[in-house]
Write a protein that holds these residues in place. Structure first.
Motif, mmCIF file in Angstrom:
data_model
loop_
_atom_site.group_PDB
_atom_site.id
_atom_site.type_symbol
_atom_site.label_atom_id
_atom_site.label_comp_id
_atom_site.label_asym_id
_atom_site.label_seq_id
_atom_site.Cartn_x
_atom_site.Cartn_y
_atom_site.Cartn_z
ATOM 1 N N GLN A 1 -28.377 43.853 10.892
ATOM 2 C CA GLN A 1 -29.441 43.826 10.273
ATOM 3 C C GLN A 1 -30.160 44.664 11.861
ATOM 4 O O GLN A 1 -29.667 44.769 12.180
ATOM 5 C CB GLN A 1 -30.223 42.073 10.733
ATOM 6 N N VAL A 2 -31.472 44.879 11.525
ATOM 7 C CA VAL A 2 -32.710 45.029 12.554
ATOM 8 C C VAL A 2 -33.474 44.025 12.702
ATOM 9 O O VAL A 2 -34.414 44.249 11.575
ATOM 10 C CB VAL A 2 -33.030 46.513 11.752
ATOM 11 N N LEU A 3 -33.809 43.703 13.933
ATOM 12 C CA LEU A 3 -34.897 43.258 14.288
ATOM 13 C C LEU A 3 -36.013 44.025 15.130
ATOM 14 O O LEU A 3 -35.579 44.797 15.797
ATOM 15 C CB LEU A 3 -34.815 42.449 15.060
ATOM 16 N N ILE A 4 -37.201 44.159 14.702
ATOM 17 C CA ILE A 4 -38.326 44.751 15.253
ATOM 18 C C ILE A 4 -39.315 43.106 16.301
ATOM 19 O O ILE A 4 -39.610 42.592 15.004
ATOM 20 C CB ILE A 4 -39.009 45.724 14.268
ATOM 21 N N ASN A 5 -39.302 43.399 17.253
ATOM 22 C CA ASN A 5 -39.711 42.398 17.834
ATOM 23 C C ASN A 5 -39.495 40.698 17.640
ATOM 24 O O ASN A 5 -40.436 40.178 16.999
ATOM 25 C CB ASN A 5 -41.296 42.348 17.660
ATOM 26 N N MET B 1 -39.640 45.664 20.917
ATOM 27 C CA MET B 1 -38.180 46.048 20.855
ATOM 28 C C MET B 1 -37.561 45.468 19.261
ATOM 29 O O MET B 1 -37.949 45.573 18.941
ATOM 30 C CB MET B 1 -37.797 44.367 21.762
ATOM 31 N N LEU B 2 -35.687 46.577 20.053
ATOM 32 C CA LEU B 2 -35.245 46.881 18.652
ATOM 33 C C LEU B 2 -33.451 46.353 18.778
ATOM 34 O O LEU B 2 -33.554 47.296 19.517
ATOM 35 C CB LEU B 2 -35.569 48.323 18.431
ATOM 36 N N GLU B 3 -33.491 45.445 17.953
ATOM 37 C CA GLU B 3 -32.537 44.889 17.834
ATOM 38 C C GLU B 3 -31.893 44.860 16.547
ATOM 39 O O GLU B 3 -31.906 44.724 15.925
ATOM 40 C CB GLU B 3 -32.931 43.113 17.819
ATOM 41 N N VAL B 4 -30.348 46.183 17.418
ATOM 42 C CA VAL B 4 -29.557 46.252 15.707
ATOM 43 C C VAL B 4 -28.720 45.812 16.048
ATOM 44 O O VAL B 4 -27.860 45.595 17.550
ATOM 45 C CB VAL B 4 -29.355 48.014 15.955
ATOM 46 N N SER B 5 -27.692 44.908 14.772
ATOM 47 C CA SER B 5 -26.780 43.687 14.990
ATOM 48 C C SER B 5 -25.577 44.059 14.108
ATOM 49 O O SER B 5 -26.389 43.982 13.045
ATOM 50 C CB SER B 5 -26.896 42.478 14.970
ATOM 51 N N GLY B 6 -24.244 44.049 14.237
ATOM 52 C CA GLY B 6 -23.588 44.604 13.214
ATOM 53 C C GLY B 6 -23.512 45.260 12.233
ATOM 54 O O GLY B 6 -22.791 45.694 11.561
ATOM 55 N N ILE B 7 -24.515 46.792 12.350
ATOM 56 C CA ILE B 7 -24.395 47.770 11.012
ATOM 57 C C ILE B 7 -23.544 48.201 10.920
ATOM 58 O O ILE B 7 -22.186 48.992 11.805
ATOM 59 C CB ILE B 7 -26.025 48.851 11.510
ATOM 60 N N LYS C 1 -38.040 39.936 14.558
ATOM 61 C CA LYS C 1 -38.413 39.775 12.875
ATOM 62 C C LYS C 1 -37.513 40.943 11.851
ATOM 63 O O LYS C 1 -37.807 42.095 12.966
ATOM 64 C CB LYS C 1 -40.325 39.867 12.895
ATOM 65 N N SER C 2 -37.330 40.277 10.982
ATOM 66 C CA SER C 2 -35.984 41.137 10.211
ATOM 67 C C SER C 2 -37.029 42.371 9.660
ATOM 68 O O SER C 2 -37.432 42.202 8.482
ATOM 69 C CB SER C 2 -35.419 40.168 9.399
ATOM 70 N N ALA C 3 -36.239 43.542 9.998
ATOM 71 C CA ALA C 3 -37.267 44.860 9.280
ATOM 72 C C ALA C 3 -36.626 44.855 7.416
ATOM 73 O O ALA C 3 -37.382 45.543 6.755
ATOM 74 C CB ALA C 3 -36.505 45.900 9.744
ATOM 75 N N ALA C 4 -35.730 44.300 7.165
ATOM 76 C CA ALA C 4 -35.477 43.957 5.340
ATOM 77 C C ALA C 4 -36.344 43.475 5.416
ATOM 78 O O ALA C 4 -36.684 43.715 4.237
ATOM 79 C CB ALA C 4 -34.179 43.745 5.240
#
Length: 261
Positions: free
Chosen positions: A58-62, A1-7, A64-67
């Motif tokens: 932030q970008v979350l993959i499954n 899952m890819l979750e993108v929040s407030g970029i 977890k933070s991609a950063a």
């Protein structure tokens, strides 16, 4: 899952490139980003891939933070298919596809039997195994694009990021690429792609984001998002979305027609 929040992203604070971009793509989704030139689609992909550092969000993959991931770890989770590549050395196709295994090699390590098997499997999946000894530079545009997709598959990442995967392809190769994209999503890949063709959303995608001037103006399923009104607003030109008499998977096919008057 890819979750993108407030970029958000900018080079200069007074000129925002991306403004508060948020969306979610689940396993098996094909997520299409539509928008005119200069609206920030490629910049968004660069932020997701870690090639450009976002200013907020932030970008979350499954979950977890991609950063917090290294480039190697991020590459093991997310593979990139560019519009084109700057490869100039006379590599064979199998060598280009094998480059997808770099994320799984230790520093200075050479590909082993497992890596070559993964590359071969990727070529077989896309039906290009007969090209394995051909020189990449001598291939047609459609064949090159298939090789770049195979390289991404050999990377064995669950998320594929594709920057205008049908760009510069003739009509037949566009259809072939859309079939590949749809098949990969059915196999469980999460696909995020940009496009300049709204019809592609109806043909191969499960979710759509409409972007203009660095902001999301609409998102949802193709049926609820890609409408005459939304496309006219997005591209600043009259567009009509109409339903054809042709059916696909038991559903009538919709097409987008520019009104030339």
């Amino acid at each position: 899952m890819l979750e993108v929040s407030g970029i958000s992203f900018f080079y200069k604070p007074e000129r925002m490139i991306l403004r508060d971009i948020s969306f979610q793509a689940d396993k098996g989704d094909t997520f299409c980003v539509l928008g005119p030139n200069g609206t920030g689609k490629t910049t968004l992909l660069r932020c997701l891939l870690g090639l450009s550092r976002m200013k907020t969000g932030q970008v979350l993959i499954n979950g977890k933070s991609a950063a917090s991931a290294t480039f190697r770890q991020r590459a093991q989770m997310m593979a990139y298919v560019p519009q084109s590549t700057g490869i100039t050395f006379p590599y064979e196709v199998r060598e280009v596809v094998l480059m997808g295994r770099i994320a799984h090699l230790c520093a200075g390590g050479a590909p082993g039997a497992r890596d070559r098997a993964a590359a071969r499997e990727a070529m077989e999946r896309l039906g290009i195994l007969e090209l394995e000894h051909a020189l990449f530079q001598e291939l047609s545009g459609g064949e090159r694009q298939m090789v770049l997709v195979a390289r991404a598959l050999a990377q064995q990442s669950g998320i594929l990021v594709m920057d205008e995967p049908t760009a510069n392809l003739d009509y037949g190769n566009q259809v072939k690429m859309l079939r590949v994209i749809k098949s990969l999503s059915e196999q469980g890949y999460t696909i995020l792609m940009t496009s300049h063709f709204p019809d592609h959303a109806f043909l191969a995608c499960s979710k759509v984001v409409l972007m203009r001037d660095g902001s999301i103006i609409a998102q949802g399923t193709p049926e609820e998002t890609v409408t005459s009104e939304s496309l006219t607003s997005l591209y600043q030109t009259p567009v009509r979305v109409t339903q054809t008499d042709i059916s696909m998977d038991g559903h009538a096919v919709k097409v987008c027609v520019p009104l030339m008057f």
